[in-house]
Design a protein around this motif. Sequence first.
Motif, PDB file in Angstrom:
ATOM      1  N   ASN A  15       0.808  -1.220   0.000  1.00  0.00           N
ATOM      2  CA  ASN A  15       0.000   0.000   0.000  1.00  0.00           C
ATOM      3  C   ASN A  15       0.841   1.269   0.000  1.00  0.00           C
ATOM      4  O   ASN A  15       0.400   2.298  -0.498  1.00  0.00           O
ATOM      5  N   GLU A  36      -1.044 -10.045  -5.242  1.00  0.00           N
ATOM      6  CA  GLU A  36      -1.151  -9.322  -3.972  1.00  0.00           C
ATOM      7  C   GLU A  36      -0.986  -7.825  -4.179  1.00  0.00           C
ATOM      8  O   GLU A  36      -1.724  -7.020  -3.616  1.00  0.00           O
ATOM      9  N   ALA A  39      -4.032  -6.390  -5.888  1.00  0.00           N
ATOM     10  CA  ALA A  39      -5.161  -6.416  -4.955  1.00  0.00           C
ATOM     11  C   ALA A  39      -5.081  -5.258  -3.965  1.00  0.00           C
ATOM     12  O   ALA A  39      -6.109  -4.766  -3.488  1.00  0.00           O
ATOM     13  N   CYS A  40      -3.881  -4.799  -3.680  1.00  0.00           N
ATOM     14  CA  CYS A  40      -3.690  -3.638  -2.801  1.00  0.00           C
ATOM     15  C   CYS A  40      -3.765  -2.324  -3.571  1.00  0.00           C
ATOM     16  O   CYS A  40      -3.615  -1.253  -2.993  1.00  0.00           O
ATOM     17  N   GLY A  41      -3.968  -2.415  -4.884  1.00  0.00           N
ATOM     18  CA  GLY A  41      -4.057  -1.211  -5.694  1.00  0.00           C
ATOM     19  C   GLY A  41      -2.718  -0.680  -6.163  1.00  0.00           C
ATOM     20  O   GLY A  41      -2.629   0.441  -6.657  1.00  0.00           O
ATOM     21  N   THR A  42      -1.691  -1.483  -6.038  1.00  0.00           N
ATOM     22  CA  THR A  42      -0.344  -1.067  -6.440  1.00  0.00           C
ATOM     23  C   THR A  42       0.013  -1.683  -7.785  1.00  0.00           C
ATOM     24  O   THR A  42      -0.017  -2.911  -7.925  1.00  0.00           O
ATOM     25  N   ARG A  83      -4.513   3.542  -9.251  1.00  0.00           N
ATOM     26  CA  ARG A  83      -4.550   2.490  -8.235  1.00  0.00           C
ATOM     27  C   ARG A  83      -5.931   1.825  -8.145  1.00  0.00           C
ATOM     28  O   ARG A  83      -6.026   0.626  -7.886  1.00  0.00           O
ATOM     29  N   THR A  84      -6.990   2.594  -8.365  1.00  0.00           N
ATOM     30  CA  THR A  84      -8.322   1.984  -8.297  1.00  0.00           C
ATOM     31  C   THR A  84      -8.524   0.989  -9.432  1.00  0.00           C
ATOM     32  O   THR A  84      -9.214  -0.017  -9.264  1.00  0.00           O
ATOM     33  N   CYS A  86      -6.086  -0.806 -10.682  1.00  0.00           N
ATOM     34  CA  CYS A  86      -5.290  -1.989 -10.301  1.00  0.00           C
ATOM     35  C   CYS A  86      -6.105  -2.903  -9.401  1.00  0.00           C
ATOM     36  O   CYS A  86      -6.157  -4.119  -9.612  1.00  0.00           O
ATOM     37  N   ARG A  87      -6.750  -2.310  -8.401  1.00  0.00           N
ATOM     38  CA  ARG A  87      -7.581  -3.094  -7.485  1.00  0.00           C
ATOM     39  C   ARG A  87      -8.732  -3.766  -8.240  1.00  0.00           C
ATOM     40  O   ARG A  87      -9.006  -4.952  -8.069  1.00  0.00           O
ATOM     41  N   ALA A  90      -7.543  -6.716 -10.290  1.00  0.00           N
ATOM     42  CA  ALA A  90      -7.292  -7.895  -9.454  1.00  0.00           C
ATOM     43  C   ALA A  90      -8.606  -8.580  -9.087  1.00  0.00           C
ATOM     44  O   ALA A  90      -8.710  -9.806  -9.163  1.00  0.00           O
ATOM     45  N   GLU A  91      -9.582  -7.797  -8.702  1.00  0.00           N
ATOM     46  CA  GLU A  91     -10.866  -8.384  -8.325  1.00  0.00           C
ATOM     47  C   GLU A  91     -11.515  -9.102  -9.507  1.00  0.00           C
ATOM     48  O   GLU A  91     -12.052 -10.194  -9.361  1.00  0.00           O
TER      49      GLU A  91
END
Length: 108
Positions: A15, A36, A39-42, A83-84, A86-87, A90-91
């Motif tokens: 993060n 991972e 999923a953290c937006g990175t 970053r949003t 990226c999250r 992942a989802e």
Amino acid sequence: WTGRCSKNDRLRYYNQAMVTGRPSQYDDGFSAVVCESLACGTPVMVPRRGVLPHILTEEVATFIEPTAEGIVKALSEWQPKDRTKCRAYAEENFGIKNAERIEKVLEG
């Protein structure tokens, strides 16, 4: 490099990072580190080889030549990613509902 760390520390590091680098010189398969991080937006910086270019997009990943020169070049030219997105990526792509899709990619 911090070595092994707890899950809570790992999440905090992801993060806080602007980007997660994974400059492997091998044709690696799927990466928990990449999953991972996203999923953290990175966003991630990964080699353009192995399975990763087939499952990631330039919206969430910067593809690099995994050499010292390639890494320096990628870092000097790197542009921040949303970053949003990226999250959300992942989802959408690495959630539990997509386990069969991931398995198919890994099997080649």
